[in-house]
Enzyme design. Structure first.
Site, PDB file in Angstrom:
ATOM      1  CE  LYS A   1      34.006  11.156  75.717  1.00 12.66           C
ATOM      2  NZ  LYS A   1      32.959  11.905  74.981  1.00 12.66           N
TER       3      LYS A   1
ATOM      4  CE1 TYR B   1      32.543   8.662  70.631  1.00 13.12           C
ATOM      5  CE2 TYR B   1      34.910   9.011  70.422  1.00 13.12           C
ATOM      6  CZ  TYR B   1      33.770   8.936  71.199  1.00 13.12           C
ATOM      7  OH  TYR B   1      33.858   9.137  72.563  1.00 13.12           O
TER       8      TYR B   1
ATOM      9  CG  ASN C   1      31.172  14.456  76.967  1.00 13.96           C
ATOM     10  OD1 ASN C   1      32.253  13.892  76.792  1.00 13.96           O
ATOM     11  ND2 ASN C   1      30.099  14.147  76.272  1.00 13.96           N
TER      12      ASN C   1
ATOM     13  CG  HIS D   1      32.572   6.352  75.492  1.00 14.56           C
ATOM     14  ND1 HIS D   1      31.728   6.690  74.458  1.00 14.56           N
ATOM     15  CD2 HIS D   1      32.570   4.991  75.563  1.00 14.56           C
ATOM     16  CE1 HIS D   1      31.246   5.560  73.909  1.00 14.56           C
ATOM     17  NE2 HIS D   1      31.743   4.524  74.566  1.00 14.56           N
TER      18      HIS D   1
ATOM     19  CD  GLU E   1      31.390   1.650  72.745  1.00  9.65           C
ATOM     20  OE1 GLU E   1      30.711   2.378  71.995  1.00  9.65           O
ATOM     21  OE2 GLU E   1      31.468   1.828  73.982  1.00  9.65           O
TER      22      GLU E   1
HETATM   23  P1  IDP Z   1      27.189  10.142  74.390  1.00 14.01           P
HETATM   24  O1  IDP Z   1      28.692  10.185  74.629  1.00 14.01           O
HETATM   25  O2  IDP Z   1      26.421  10.791  75.519  1.00 14.01           O
HETATM   26  O3  IDP Z   1      26.699   8.762  74.057  1.00 14.01           O
HETATM   27  P2  IDP Z   1      26.921  10.756  71.559  1.00 14.01           P
HETATM   28  O4  IDP Z   1      25.726  11.423  70.952  1.00 14.01           O
HETATM   29  O5  IDP Z   1      27.125   9.299  71.309  1.00 14.01           O
HETATM   30  O6  IDP Z   1      26.898  11.084  73.125  1.00 14.01           O
HETATM   31  O7  IDP Z   1      28.200  11.555  71.040  1.00 14.01           O
HETATM   32  C1  IDP Z   1      29.505  11.040  71.202  1.00 14.01           C
HETATM   33  C2  IDP Z   1      30.397  12.165  71.693  1.00 14.01           C
HETATM   34  O8  IDP Z   1      30.466  13.180  70.683  1.00 14.01           O
HETATM   35  C3  IDP Z   1      29.898  12.920  72.927  1.00 14.01           C
HETATM   36  O9  IDP Z   1      30.218  12.264  74.127  1.00 14.01           O
HETATM   37  C4  IDP Z   1      30.596  14.248  72.785  1.00 14.01           C
HETATM   38  O10 IDP Z   1      31.973  14.179  73.181  1.00 14.01           O
HETATM   39  C5  IDP Z   1      30.528  14.466  71.281  1.00 14.01           C
HETATM   40  N1  IDP Z   1      29.323  15.215  70.872  1.00 14.01           N
HETATM   41  C6  IDP Z   1      28.044  14.765  70.854  1.00 14.01           C
HETATM   42  N2  IDP Z   1      27.187  15.705  70.389  1.00 14.01           N
HETATM   43  C7  IDP Z   1      27.949  16.789  70.110  1.00 14.01           C
HETATM   44  C8  IDP Z   1      27.655  18.106  69.599  1.00 14.01           C
HETATM   45  O11 IDP Z   1      26.501  18.450  69.294  1.00 14.01           O
HETATM   46  N3  IDP Z   1      28.717  18.956  69.461  1.00 14.01           N
HETATM   47  C9  IDP Z   1      30.000  18.598  69.773  1.00 14.01           C
HETATM   48  N4  IDP Z   1      30.313  17.376  70.239  1.00 14.01           N
HETATM   49  C10 IDP Z   1      29.315  16.482  70.424  1.00 14.01           C
HETATM   50 MG    MG Z   2      27.107   7.545  72.411  1.00  8.14          MG
END
Ligand code: IDP
Ligand code: MG
Length: 138
Positions: free
Chosen positions: A10, A50, A113, A116, A127
């Site tokens: 990212k 997304y 984070n 992905h 994807e």
């Molecule tokens: P993942 O990447 O662990 O699969 P997902 O729930 O699919 O998590 O969410 C996609 C991305 O959206 C996350 O990697 C993160 O960057 C962002 N994200 C997820 N939940 C939150 C939140 O509660 N606040 C802000 N950003 C979030």
């Molecule tokens: Mg996800």
């Protein structure tokens, strides 16, 4: 069973010059890089990628973050690649991810984070096709 999955390093990983370290870690974990490309996602691309989160409160900021700079997209291959990558990545929230996981080591918070990873075989297929053509993945 050998599988392929999609990972995205990212914008925070690129900004913090952690791409080499994350890729080194992935290679140490037995992933083979089958294709790789640097891309600066358009707003439309990030929205489509997304789309599953379009009704979540974090959708707009997420699209904003993912388009804030270039990312690396990589097709990775390994035994049980999809599940194993999710394990090595760690929990979504970098602040809560287990010690030794990529998100704990290189990410900042629940949004920034670092990485992905596809979460299922169906999503991995979709994807991978989003970023790579069949000939890239030969
Ligand atoms: P993942 O990447 O662990 O699969 P997902 O729930 O699919 O998590 O969410 C996609 C991305 O959206 C996350 O990697 C993160 O960057 C962002 N994200 C997820 N939940 C939150 C939140 O509660 N606040 C802000 N950003 C979030
Ligand atoms: Mg996800």
């Amino acid at each position: 069973m050998k599988q392929r999955t999609l990972t995205i390093l990212k914008p925070d990983t690129v900004t913090h010059h952690n791409c080499g370290a994350v890729i080194a870690r992935l290679e140490q974990e037995g992933f083979e890089i089958r294709a790789a490309r640097m891309v600066w996602l358009s707003k439309e691309q990030a929205e489509v990628f997304y789309a599953v989160h379009k009704d979540k409160p974090f959708y707009r900021p997420l699209v904003e973050f993912m388009t804030s700079g270039p990312v690396w997209v990589l097709a990775l291959e390994r035994e049980d690649a999809i599940e194993y990558l999710r394990k090595v990545m760690g929990a979504t929230d970098s602040a809560k991810a287990a010690p030794g996981t990529i998100r704990q080591q290189f990410g900042t918070n629940i949004e920034r984070n670092a990485i992905h990873g596809s979460d299922s075989p169906d999503n991995a297929r979709t994807e991978l096709a989003f970023f790579f053509s069949t000939s890239d993945l030969a």
